[in-house]
Design a protein around this motif. Structure first.
Motif, PDB file in Angstrom:
ATOM      1  N   GLY A 120       0.798  -1.215   0.000  1.00  0.00           N
ATOM      2  CA  GLY A 120       0.000   0.000   0.000  1.00  0.00           C
ATOM      3  C   GLY A 120       0.832   1.267   0.000  1.00  0.00           C
ATOM      4  N   PHE A 121       1.992   1.235   0.661  1.00  0.00           N
ATOM      5  CA  PHE A 121       2.860   2.415   0.689  1.00  0.00           C
ATOM      6  C   PHE A 121       3.449   2.680  -0.698  1.00  0.00           C
ATOM      7  CE2 PHE A 121       3.078   0.897   5.144  1.00  0.00           C
ATOM      8  CZ  PHE A 121       2.491   2.002   5.758  1.00  0.00           C
ATOM      9  N   SER A 122       3.843   1.616  -1.377  1.00  0.00           N
ATOM     10  CA  SER A 122       4.363   1.765  -2.740  1.00  0.00           C
ATOM     11  C   SER A 122       3.269   2.280  -3.670  1.00  0.00           C
ATOM     12  CB  SER A 122       4.897   0.432  -3.263  1.00  0.00           C
ATOM     13  OG  SER A 122       5.998   0.010  -2.500  1.00  0.00           O
ATOM     14  N   ARG A 123       2.062   1.761  -3.510  1.00  0.00           N
ATOM     15  CA  ARG A 123       0.937   2.215  -4.326  1.00  0.00           C
ATOM     16  C   ARG A 123       0.689   3.704  -4.081  1.00  0.00           C
ATOM     17  NH1 ARG A 123      -2.710  -0.867  -2.338  1.00  0.00           N
ATOM     18  NH2 ARG A 123      -2.099  -2.649  -3.602  1.00  0.00           N
ATOM     19  N   ALA A 124       0.773   4.134  -2.829  1.00  0.00           N
ATOM     20  CA  ALA A 124       0.550   5.549  -2.506  1.00  0.00           C
ATOM     21  C   ALA A 124       1.598   6.434  -3.170  1.00  0.00           C
ATOM     22  CB  ALA A 124       0.563   5.748  -0.990  1.00  0.00           C
ATOM     23  N   VAL A 125       2.854   6.001  -3.156  1.00  0.00           N
ATOM     24  CA  VAL A 125       3.917   6.788  -3.789  1.00  0.00           C
ATOM     25  C   VAL A 125       3.664   6.902  -5.292  1.00  0.00           C
ATOM     26  CG1 VAL A 125       6.368   6.776  -4.403  1.00  0.00           C
ATOM     27  CG2 VAL A 125       5.681   6.361  -2.043  1.00  0.00           C
ATOM     28  N   LEU A 126       3.294   5.813  -5.920  1.00  0.00           N
ATOM     29  CA  LEU A 126       3.008   5.862  -7.355  1.00  0.00           C
ATOM     30  C   LEU A 126       1.817   6.773  -7.652  1.00  0.00           C
ATOM     31  CD1 LEU A 126       3.659   2.174  -8.406  1.00  0.00           C
ATOM     32  CD2 LEU A 126       5.058   4.186  -8.896  1.00  0.00           C
ATOM     33  N   GLN A 127       0.817   6.766  -6.789  1.00  0.00           N
ATOM     34  CA  GLN A 127      -0.332   7.647  -6.981  1.00  0.00           C
ATOM     35  C   GLN A 127       0.077   9.117  -6.827  1.00  0.00           C
ATOM     36  OE1 GLN A 127      -3.050   5.878  -4.143  1.00  0.00           O
ATOM     37  NE2 GLN A 127      -4.093   4.723  -5.752  1.00  0.00           N
ATOM     38  N   ILE A 128       0.936   9.404  -5.867  1.00  0.00           N
ATOM     39  CA  ILE A 128       1.431  10.768  -5.688  1.00  0.00           C
ATOM     40  C   ILE A 128       2.148  11.232  -6.951  1.00  0.00           C
ATOM     41  CG2 ILE A 128       3.146  12.183  -4.464  1.00  0.00           C
ATOM     42  CD1 ILE A 128       2.410  10.516  -1.930  1.00  0.00           C
ATOM     43  N   LEU A 129       3.017  10.382  -7.491  1.00  0.00           N
ATOM     44  CA  LEU A 129       3.747  10.743  -8.707  1.00  0.00           C
ATOM     45  C   LEU A 129       2.788  10.952  -9.879  1.00  0.00           C
ATOM     46  CD1 LEU A 129       6.836   8.390  -8.379  1.00  0.00           C
ATOM     47  CD2 LEU A 129       6.749  10.864  -7.972  1.00  0.00           C
ATOM     48  N   GLN A 130       1.765  10.126  -9.953  1.00  0.00           N
ATOM     49  CA  GLN A 130       0.770  10.266 -11.027  1.00  0.00           C
ATOM     50  C   GLN A 130       0.008  11.583 -10.882  1.00  0.00           C
ATOM     51  OE1 GLN A 130      -2.432   7.384 -10.943  1.00  0.00           O
ATOM     52  NE2 GLN A 130      -2.750   7.590 -13.131  1.00  0.00           N
ATOM     53  N   VAL A 131      -0.430  11.909  -9.667  1.00  0.00           N
ATOM     54  CA  VAL A 131      -1.140  13.162  -9.421  1.00  0.00           C
ATOM     55  C   VAL A 131      -0.254  14.356  -9.761  1.00  0.00           C
ATOM     56  CG1 VAL A 131      -2.067  14.638  -7.570  1.00  0.00           C
ATOM     57  CG2 VAL A 131      -2.742  12.238  -7.718  1.00  0.00           C
ATOM     58  N   GLN A 132       1.036  14.230  -9.490  1.00  0.00           N
ATOM     59  CA  GLN A 132       1.972  15.319  -9.776  1.00  0.00           C
ATOM     60  C   GLN A 132       2.170  15.507 -11.279  1.00  0.00           C
ATOM     61  OE1 GLN A 132       3.601  17.595  -7.963  1.00  0.00           O
ATOM     62  NE2 GLN A 132       2.840  16.916  -5.990  1.00  0.00           N
ATOM     63  N   GLY A 133       1.881  14.478 -12.076  1.00  0.00           N
ATOM     64  CA  GLY A 133       2.019  14.591 -13.522  1.00  0.00           C
ATOM     65  C   GLY A 133       3.266  13.942 -14.083  1.00  0.00           C
TER      66      GLY A 133
ATOM     67  N   LYS B 106       5.113  11.151 -15.951  1.00  0.00           N
ATOM     68  CA  LYS B 106       4.746  10.094 -16.898  1.00  0.00           C
ATOM     69  C   LYS B 106       5.210   8.746 -16.353  1.00  0.00           C
ATOM     70  CE  LYS B 106       5.440  10.599 -21.232  1.00  0.00           C
ATOM     71  NZ  LYS B 106       6.030  10.875 -22.545  1.00  0.00           N
ATOM     72  N   GLN B 107       4.342   7.753 -16.468  1.00  0.00           N
ATOM     73  CA  GLN B 107       4.615   6.425 -15.935  1.00  0.00           C
ATOM     74  C   GLN B 107       5.888   5.814 -16.518  1.00  0.00           C
ATOM     75  OE1 GLN B 107       1.344   3.705 -16.327  1.00  0.00           O
ATOM     76  NE2 GLN B 107       2.258   2.228 -14.950  1.00  0.00           N
ATOM     77  N   ASP B 108       6.193   6.100 -17.777  1.00  0.00           N
ATOM     78  CA  ASP B 108       7.381   5.513 -18.383  1.00  0.00           C
ATOM     79  C   ASP B 108       8.680   6.127 -17.860  1.00  0.00           C
ATOM     80  OD1 ASP B 108       6.981   7.938 -19.710  1.00  0.00           O
ATOM     81  OD2 ASP B 108       7.590   7.156 -21.655  1.00  0.00           O
ATOM     82  N   LEU B 109       8.586   7.191 -17.060  1.00  0.00           N
ATOM     83  CA  LEU B 109       9.764   7.783 -16.435  1.00  0.00           C
ATOM     84  C   LEU B 109      10.030   7.215 -15.041  1.00  0.00           C
ATOM     85  CD1 LEU B 109       9.262  11.528 -17.431  1.00  0.00           C
ATOM     86  CD2 LEU B 109      10.749   9.825 -18.516  1.00  0.00           C
TER      87      LEU B 109
ATOM     88  N   GLY C  41       1.434  17.304 -22.676  1.00  0.00           N
ATOM     89  CA  GLY C  41       1.941  15.966 -22.427  1.00  0.00           C
ATOM     90  C   GLY C  41       3.440  15.831 -22.595  1.00  0.00           C
ATOM     91  N   GLU C  42       4.142  16.955 -22.746  1.00  0.00           N
ATOM     92  CA  GLU C  42       5.584  16.924 -22.909  1.00  0.00           C
ATOM     93  C   GLU C  42       6.251  17.224 -21.570  1.00  0.00           C
ATOM     94  OE1 GLU C  42       6.815  19.491 -26.052  1.00  0.00           O
ATOM     95  OE2 GLU C  42       5.273  18.761 -27.402  1.00  0.00           O
ATOM     96  N   SER C  43       7.436  16.654 -21.371  1.00  0.00           N
ATOM     97  CA  SER C  43       8.167  16.920 -20.145  1.00  0.00           C
ATOM     98  C   SER C  43       8.569  18.387 -20.085  1.00  0.00           C
ATOM     99  CB  SER C  43       9.434  16.055 -20.048  1.00  0.00           C
ATOM    100  OG  SER C  43       9.069  14.716 -19.903  1.00  0.00           O
TER     101      SER C  43
END
Length: 94
Positions: A5-18, A20-23, A88-90
């Motif tokens: 769950g902690f790892s999932r939360a970190v990934l969600q934070i990164l997603q909310v921040q914008g 890109k998953q491939d980074l 959608g660009e970095s």
């Protein structure tokens, strides 16, 4: 999908921040005791997940959440060129 769950939360934070998953690079340390022990020894940090941005250790879930809430994480990610703009660009600082 992370099993922790902690790892999932970190990934969600990164997603909310914008970010890109491939980074984002992730590793399943639940299947590899040597990796799990090595991660903790390398960073001298007792818990997992551990987040590194551009090779620099940032912290775990609690630190990421605090940085997200304070706005510090957005600045760090933007300075590292990891945030997407509206197209959608970095976004890299000049």
């Amino acid at each position: 999908m992370p099993q922790c769950g902690f790892s999932r939360a970190v990934l969600q934070i990164l997603q909310v921040q914008g970010v890109k998953q491939d980074l984002v690079a992730t590793y399943n340390c639940l299947d590899d005791q040597e990796l799990r022990d090595g991660i903790k020894e390398f960073s001298d940090w007792p818990t997992i997940p551990q987040v590194y941005i551009k090779g620099e250790f940032v912290g775990g879930c609690d630190i990421m959440l605090n940085m997200h809430q304070s706005g510090e994480l957005e600045t760090m990610l933007q300075n590292a060129g990891l945030l997407q703009d509206a197209a959608g660009e970095s976004s890299k600082p000049e």
